[in-house]
Motif scaffolding. Structure first.
Motif, PDB file in Angstrom:
ATOM      1  N   ALA A  75      46.922  45.357  35.526  1.00  0.00           N
ATOM      2  CA  ALA A  75      46.515  44.003  35.318  1.00  0.00           C
ATOM      3  C   ALA A  75      47.602  42.795  35.782  1.00  0.00           C
ATOM      4  N   ASP A  76      48.611  43.423  35.453  1.00  0.00           N
ATOM      5  CA  ASP A  76      49.180  42.627  36.888  1.00  0.00           C
ATOM      6  C   ASP A  76      49.040  41.847  37.392  1.00  0.00           C
ATOM      7  N   LEU A  77      48.487  42.133  38.165  1.00  0.00           N
ATOM      8  CA  LEU A  77      48.228  42.295  40.055  1.00  0.00           C
ATOM      9  C   LEU A  77      46.289  41.654  39.716  1.00  0.00           C
ATOM     10  N   VAL A  78      45.576  41.487  38.268  1.00  0.00           N
ATOM     11  CA  VAL A  78      44.517  39.852  38.895  1.00  0.00           C
ATOM     12  C   VAL A  78      44.882  39.189  39.017  1.00  0.00           C
ATOM     13  N   SER A  79      44.015  38.031  39.595  1.00  0.00           N
ATOM     14  CA  SER A  79      44.294  36.550  40.246  1.00  0.00           C
ATOM     15  C   SER A  79      43.705  35.806  40.025  1.00  0.00           C
ATOM     16  N   GLN A  80      43.025  36.556  39.488  1.00  0.00           N
ATOM     17  CA  GLN A  80      41.222  35.923  38.907  1.00  0.00           C
ATOM     18  C   GLN A  80      39.980  36.391  37.759  1.00  0.00           C
ATOM     19  N   ILE A  81      39.466  35.869  37.237  1.00  0.00           N
ATOM     20  CA  ILE A  81      38.532  36.591  36.299  1.00  0.00           C
ATOM     21  C   ILE A  81      36.682  36.146  36.726  1.00  0.00           C
ATOM     22  N   ASP A  82      35.848  36.457  37.042  1.00  0.00           N
ATOM     23  CA  ASP A  82      34.687  35.842  37.003  1.00  0.00           C
ATOM     24  C   ASP A  82      33.810  36.322  36.175  1.00  0.00           C
ATOM     25  N   ILE A  83      32.956  35.105  35.756  1.00  0.00           N
ATOM     26  CA  ILE A  83      31.974  35.889  34.769  1.00  0.00           C
ATOM     27  C   ILE A  83      30.691  35.049  35.311  1.00  0.00           C
ATOM     28  N   THR A  84      29.241  36.617  35.187  1.00  0.00           N
ATOM     29  CA  THR A  84      28.114  35.814  35.215  1.00  0.00           C
ATOM     30  C   THR A  84      27.983  36.619  33.694  1.00  0.00           C
ATOM     31  N   THR A  85      26.616  35.323  33.368  1.00  0.00           N
ATOM     32  CA  THR A  85      25.756  35.990  32.473  1.00  0.00           C
ATOM     33  C   THR A  85      24.530  35.231  32.341  1.00  0.00           C
ATOM     34  N   PRO A  86      23.478  35.486  31.671  1.00  0.00           N
ATOM     35  CA  PRO A  86      22.338  34.859  32.053  1.00  0.00           C
ATOM     36  C   PRO A  86      22.020  33.541  31.923  1.00  0.00           C
ATOM     37  N   THR A  87      22.784  32.465  31.962  1.00  0.00           N
ATOM     38  CA  THR A  87      22.318  31.036  31.970  1.00  0.00           C
ATOM     39  C   THR A  87      23.530  30.606  31.981  1.00  0.00           C
ATOM     40  N   ALA A 121      36.853  40.968  38.807  1.00  0.00           N
ATOM     41  CA  ALA A 121      38.290  40.792  38.930  1.00  0.00           C
ATOM     42  C   ALA A 121      38.692  40.491  40.255  1.00  0.00           C
ATOM     43  N   THR A 122      39.594  39.063  40.710  1.00  0.00           N
ATOM     44  CA  THR A 122      39.490  39.017  42.091  1.00  0.00           C
ATOM     45  C   THR A 122      41.370  39.644  42.011  1.00  0.00           C
ATOM     46  N   PHE A 123      42.113  40.481  42.958  1.00  0.00           N
ATOM     47  CA  PHE A 123      43.342  41.522  43.016  1.00  0.00           C
ATOM     48  C   PHE A 123      44.675  40.059  43.766  1.00  0.00           C
ATOM     49  N   THR A 124      45.190  40.335  43.865  1.00  0.00           N
ATOM     50  CA  THR A 124      46.332  39.206  45.029  1.00  0.00           C
ATOM     51  C   THR A 124      46.314  39.580  45.522  1.00  0.00           C
ATOM     52  N   ASP A 125      46.110  40.822  46.213  1.00  0.00           N
ATOM     53  CA  ASP A 125      45.732  41.188  48.029  1.00  0.00           C
ATOM     54  C   ASP A 125      44.375  40.257  48.502  1.00  0.00           C
ATOM     55  N   GLY A 126      43.141  40.611  47.797  1.00  0.00           N
ATOM     56  CA  GLY A 126      41.978  39.600  47.884  1.00  0.00           C
ATOM     57  C   GLY A 126      41.356  40.413  47.451  1.00  0.00           C
ATOM     58  N   THR A 127      40.600  41.697  47.577  1.00  0.00           N
ATOM     59  CA  THR A 127      39.948  42.938  47.242  1.00  0.00           C
ATOM     60  C   THR A 127      39.173  42.297  45.670  1.00  0.00           C
ATOM     61  N   GLU A 128      38.089  42.393  45.889  1.00  0.00           N
ATOM     62  CA  GLU A 128      37.445  42.264  44.626  1.00  0.00           C
ATOM     63  C   GLU A 128      36.741  43.510  43.443  1.00  0.00           C
ATOM     64  N   GLN A 129      36.515  43.578  42.850  1.00  0.00           N
ATOM     65  CA  GLN A 129      36.320  44.652  41.862  1.00  0.00           C
ATOM     66  C   GLN A 129      35.392  44.297  40.572  1.00  0.00           C
TER      67      GLN A 129
END
Length: 123
Positions: free
Chosen positions: A61-73, A108-116
């Motif tokens: 959790a401490d390596l997460v730099s950003q959260i992106d949420i996609t919903t229908p609208t 989630a985008t992590f501090t190393d640039g990885t997205e998952q």
């Protein structure tokens, strides 16, 4: 006879392992992080619901730099800063009433640039 079969099997396995190192197949494996999120619908009217996403955290959790949420609208109000465990994000009017008809994806985008993708569900 069984001894010969075992010797051939061991030789084939060793050849495959050595070939994977020689040709660099082992270096292309990406790290998988362990974090999670949950989503639920709240404040439903006859035409829409708010979708609430909660960052549950995890060992990475401490390596997460950003959260992106996609919903229908679409979803608004998601901060760009590092999320903390138990942070909640409300997507106002992003859902429709009914069971399992709103597709929610949390990335989630992590501090190393990885997205998952850490959540892919229907609510």
């Amino acid at each position: 006879m069984i001894g010969v079969i075992l010797m051939v099997a061991i030789t084939v396995i060793l050849a495959a392992v050595i070939a994977s190192f020689v040709f660099g197949m082992g270096s292309s494996v990406k790290k998988t992080y362990t974090v999670a999120a949950t989503a639920s619908e709240v404040n439903c009217s006859s035409t829409q619901c708010d979708i609430v996403v909660t960052f549950q955290g995890g060992p990475d959790a401490d390596l997460v730099s950003q959260i992106d949420i996609t919903t229908p609208t679409g979803c608004t109000g998601v901060p760009d800063s590092s999320p903390s465990v138990r942070d909640t994000y409300t997507c106002s009017g992003a859902g429709t009433p009914g069971k399992n008809n709103d597709h929610v994806v949390v990335k989630a985008t992590f501090t190393d640039g990885t997205e998952q993708v850490i959540l892919d569900t229907y609510i």
